[in-house]
Design a protein around this motif. Structure first.
Motif: not given
Length: 333
Positions: A158-180
């Motif tokens: 929250x103190x650094x909006x847009x700074x953190x990135x998270x990776x997944x094996x592709x759009x729509x995968x469970x790691x992507x949805x977990x981040x969303x």
């Protein structure tokens, strides 16, 4: 009474009798089929390639199901289109219990929204028999990120909006949805980075090029134990048997719970007697101590549900994952 009337009434009586007889014969035939089931090999269609978590679970299940039913169960890997090819082939098969598959959080919850149009209805075109297992992901961060738990990570994001990135094996995968889902429930702004080669994504995560990721527990946990990554939490409402010291994200973000899952399914219209036999056999598989240990070693949690509860669960999951896909703007890579 006229002969014509008598003849008409007689014909109706004969017709009614024949219909009743046909119905009784049909019911008797269906009952005989169920009692004889299975009298030939069962095909278990797997929506992904050999060696995947789904394939490993399927082969364990096929082996044990064959022992329980006294008939061979043949695994048929039919990968492609995110599992849609496999699901469609099963939906179009005869509903006789000899073609089975997994209904999964991808094929039956995410894909309908992710692909826009798929050649099957995830609910109506299948007989969903029982939920079997679920696989928690673990949220990990590179040690460069100054956070030691979920509360600190959320505060930093929250103190650094847009700074953190998270990776997944592709759009729509469970790691992507977990981040969303995490973004939706906490209001943080983190950037999704999809990878075509997940091994490269893991390399970048370990090198600090990517800040964080949701990842399958058995794969990522060794890097946590070695100190190369820090665990923030598991993406389920309970702890993982593999990493019991890591708390659920839901302890900090109330109601947070998202996990890939696998259930047993076949084509729509399967005889209930056969469904009941398969449900009973599957519960026997899930309660087997040796199978439970082997499933835990793979990194999945046994989550049995009967047919009624599984169908209710399917309906809610479809709504949840569809909303997540739409809110995230995810597209097929």
């Amino acid at each position: 009474m006229s002969p014509i009337f008598k003849t008409g009434r007689l014909n109706r009586l004969i017709g009614t009798t024949l219909l009743g007889l046909c119905g009784a014969l049909t019911a008797s035939h269906a009952n005989a089929q169920a009692q004889a089931y299975p009298n030939k090999p069962i095909k278990f269609v797997v929506p992904y390639s050999a060696g995947t978590t789904t394939d490993v679970i399927a082969r364990l299940y096929a082996q044990k199901l064959g022992e329980i039913l006294g008939q061979s169960v043949v695994v048929d890997n039919k990968a492609g289109a995110g599992g849609n090819i496999s699901a469609e082939s099963v939906a179009r098969s005869a509903p006789d219990g000899y073609t089975l598959t997994f209904s999964t959080s991808a094929t039956h919850a995410t894909n309908p929204a992710l692909y826009g149009k798929i050649p099957f209805d995830p609910i109506k075109d299948f007989t969903h028999i029982t939920l079997m297992v679920a696989a928690p992901n673990m949220l990990v961060i590179n040690p460069k990120i100054p956070a030691n738990n979920m509360a600190e990570l959320i505060a930093y994001a929250k103190a650094n909006p847009g700074k953190l990135t998270y990776m997944s094996a592709g759009s729509g995968t469970s790691p992507h949805m977990a981040g969303e889902l995490l973004k939706t429930m906490t209001g943080i702004d983190i950037q999704h980075v999809p990878y075509k080669q997940v091994t490269q994504g893991l390399t970048d995560l370990l090198a600090g090029e990517i800040a964080m990721s949701f990842y399958h527990v058995p794969v990522i946990y060794p890097h946590v134990k070695s100190g190369r990554l820090k665990a923030m939490g598991v993406a389920t409402s309970e702890r993982s048997p593999i990493a019991p010291e890591v708390p659920p994200i839901g302890d900090t973000v109330k109601g947070y719970d998202i996990r890939p899952w696998w259930g047993l399914a076949g084509p729509a219209g399967m005889p209930q007697d056969i469904v009941d036999k398969l449900e009973k056999a599957t519960m026997q598989f899930l309660k087997d101590p040796d199978m439970q240990k082997r499933l835990v070693d793979i990194g999945v949690i046994v989550t049995p549900m009967n047919q009624k509860d599984f169908n209710a669960f399917m309906a809610t999951e479809l709504v949840k994952w569809t909303k997540l896909v739409k809110d995230s703007g995810a597209k097929v890579n």
